[in-house]
Design an enzyme around this catalytic site. Structure first.
Site, PDB file in Angstrom:
ATOM      1  N   GLU A  82      60.748  93.509  69.111  1.00 22.32           N
ATOM      2  CA  GLU A  82      60.727  93.909  67.667  1.00 22.32           C
ATOM      3  C   GLU A  82      61.281  95.320  67.518  1.00 22.32           C
ATOM      4  OE1 GLU A  82      58.062  91.927  64.311  1.00 22.32           O
ATOM      5  OE2 GLU A  82      56.975  93.338  65.921  1.00 22.32           O
ATOM      6  N   GLY A 135      48.262  86.298  63.224  1.00 20.05           N
ATOM      7  CA  GLY A 135      47.606  84.876  63.135  1.00 20.05           C
ATOM      8  C   GLY A 135      47.288  84.355  61.847  1.00 20.05           C
ATOM      9  N   MET A 151      46.151  93.036  65.261  1.00 19.26           N
ATOM     10  CA  MET A 151      45.201  94.054  66.191  1.00 19.26           C
ATOM     11  C   MET A 151      45.349  95.394  65.980  1.00 19.26           C
ATOM     12  SD  MET A 151      45.523  91.597  69.572  1.00 19.26           S
ATOM     13  CE  MET A 151      44.298  92.648  70.434  1.00 19.26           C
ATOM     14  N   GLU A 152      46.088  95.870  64.954  1.00 15.53           N
ATOM     15  CA  GLU A 152      46.565  97.240  64.708  1.00 15.53           C
ATOM     16  C   GLU A 152      46.428  97.862  63.259  1.00 15.53           C
ATOM     17  OE1 GLU A 152      48.840  95.006  65.727  1.00 15.53           O
ATOM     18  OE2 GLU A 152      48.493  95.449  68.176  1.00 15.53           O
ATOM     19  N   ASP A 170      51.422  82.290  64.717  1.00 18.41           N
ATOM     20  CA  ASP A 170      50.437  81.531  65.297  1.00 18.41           C
ATOM     21  C   ASP A 170      49.380  81.359  64.042  1.00 18.41           C
ATOM     22  OD1 ASP A 170      47.834  83.418  65.961  1.00 18.41           O
ATOM     23  OD2 ASP A 170      49.731  84.188  66.368  1.00 18.41           O
TER      24      ASP A 170
HETATM   25  N1  SAH Z   1      48.460  88.341  74.685  1.00 13.50           N
HETATM   26  C1  SAH Z   1      49.319  87.610  73.614  1.00 13.50           C
HETATM   27  C2  SAH Z   1      49.967  88.483  72.720  1.00 13.50           C
HETATM   28  C3  SAH Z   1      49.755  89.780  72.526  1.00 13.50           C
HETATM   29  S1  SAH Z   1      48.335  90.355  71.533  1.00 13.50           S
HETATM   30  C4  SAH Z   1      50.118  86.790  74.459  1.00 13.50           C
HETATM   31  O1  SAH Z   1      51.118  87.142  74.894  1.00 13.50           O
HETATM   32  O2  SAH Z   1      50.057  85.365  74.205  1.00 13.50           O
HETATM   33  C5  SAH Z   1      49.395  89.568  70.137  1.00 13.50           C
HETATM   34  C6  SAH Z   1      50.065  90.927  69.257  1.00 13.50           C
HETATM   35  O3  SAH Z   1      50.420  90.321  67.952  1.00 13.50           O
HETATM   36  C7  SAH Z   1      49.070  91.944  68.755  1.00 13.50           C
HETATM   37  O4  SAH Z   1      49.940  93.183  68.579  1.00 13.50           O
HETATM   38  C8  SAH Z   1      48.578  91.306  67.446  1.00 13.50           C
HETATM   39  O5  SAH Z   1      48.760  92.538  66.397  1.00 13.50           O
HETATM   40  C9  SAH Z   1      49.471  90.325  66.922  1.00 13.50           C
HETATM   41  N2  SAH Z   1      48.981  88.787  66.721  1.00 13.50           N
HETATM   42  C10 SAH Z   1      49.606  87.897  66.533  1.00 13.50           C
HETATM   43  N3  SAH Z   1      48.812  86.782  66.357  1.00 13.50           N
HETATM   44  C11 SAH Z   1      47.571  87.326  66.535  1.00 13.50           C
HETATM   45  C12 SAH Z   1      46.232  86.674  66.928  1.00 13.50           C
HETATM   46  N4  SAH Z   1      45.949  85.427  66.498  1.00 13.50           N
HETATM   47  N5  SAH Z   1      44.996  87.420  66.782  1.00 13.50           N
HETATM   48  C13 SAH Z   1      45.231  88.699  66.947  1.00 13.50           C
HETATM   49  N6  SAH Z   1      46.517  89.482  67.022  1.00 13.50           N
HETATM   50  C14 SAH Z   1      47.538  88.628  66.883  1.00 13.50           C
END
Ligand code: SAH
Length: 258
Positions: A14, A80, A194-195, A218
């Site tokens: 982004e 999410g 998460m922020e 998601d």
């Molecule tokens: N590790 C994961 C994505 C990184 S964390 C992967 O690659 O599949 C996800 C990022 O998107 C964070 O910055 C958070 O703010 C956001 N996010 C999107 N969907 C989320 C969810 N279901 N739970 C928590 N954060 C989510």
């Protein structure tokens, strides 16, 4: 109002799209982060990648306020969906933000940030209203922005705008059990990320306006990992750029002096 506007993105894809649209960005490195100072649609901006999680986002926000004197912080990213009608491809503009993993009870009520008296931090109404108006326009014609193939691929035929509670915590919520627990404990939460609530808390302390706009990537369930990165790159980054760009273009006074 003096000072640039801060645009904070959670993911590299982004930020890349935003930077590509800035004609004159200069990099300033602080605390291991690249702060990109320049202009977007005639407005003075600082664009930065927060990194993932509440502490990383709070550090980023503090540097934006202390070092760059920003007059507002807008967070753009993905989240999410939690509430039943909040689907992949929809967009949430936060009215309030809460940390779902903060619990200093019984000394303080669950979710309350100790010594602030608040669990829910309000987003700035004027900025959020303006962002919501822009989002509504963008979502009216997703094909114009994304092309028919992407719309078909992700099933984004009737994306919707939602406004309400956004919750944040240091956990990627990716099981049906976890999201069901969040829905039970916080029935009015629209989406989880998460922020956002961490930045809202910092902005509250500094009395600087904050807003958050998040594309639903998601449903915070067992399928949350599927296509996540492709969705961010192909859909969310384009929504972000269109929404932030149109919002900045619509701000009345160009903040070039900042
Ligand atoms: N590790 C994961 C994505 C990184 S964390 C992967 O690659 O599949 C996800 C990022 O998107 C964070 O910055 C958070 O703010 C956001 N996010 C999107 N969907 C989320 C969810 N279901 N739970 C928590 N954060 C989510």
């Amino acid at each position: 109002m003096a000072g640039p506007v801060a645009i904070v993105a959670a993911m590299q894809e982004e930020l890349g799209a935003l930077l590509a649209a800035m004609p004159d960005e200069q990099r300033v490195r602080v605390a291991g982060r690249d702060f990109w100072v320049g202009h977007l649609h005639g407005q003075a901006v600082v664009a930065v990648l927060s990194r993932i999680g509440k502490v990383a986002a709070a550090t980023t926000a503090t540097v934006l306020l202390e070092r760059f004197g920003v007059r507002a912080i807008v967070f753009t990213g993905v989240a999410g969906g939690l509430a039943p009608g909040v689907r992949v491809g929809d967009v949430v503009v936060a009215t309030k933000l809460l940390q779902h993993d903060l619990d200093a009870s019984p000394i303080f009520p669950k979710y309350e940030v100790p010594l602030t008296g608040h669990a829910r931090f309000a987003a700035d109404t004027a900025i959020s209203d303006a962002l919501a108006a822009v989002v509504a326009g963008v979502l009216r014609d997703p094909v114009a922005l994304l092309g028919q193939a992407v719309v078909d691929d992700f099933g984004l035929h009737a994306p919707r705008l939602h406004r309400g509670l956004l919750v944040s915590g240091d956990r990627f919520v990716s099981t049906a059990a976890e999201s069901a627990a969040l829905r039970r404990d916080l029935p009015d939460a629209l989406a989880v990320e998460m922020e956002g609530a961490a930045v809202a808390q910092v902005c509250h302390d500094y009395r600087v306006p904050f807003a958050a706009v998040r594309t639903i990537s998601d449903r915070a369930d067992d399928a949350a990992h599927a296509d996540f990165l492709r969705f961010v790159a192909v859909v969310a980054s384009r929504y972000s750029l269109a929404v932030i760009g149109a919002w900045l273009a619509g701000l009345s006074s160009p903040a070039r002096s900042g």
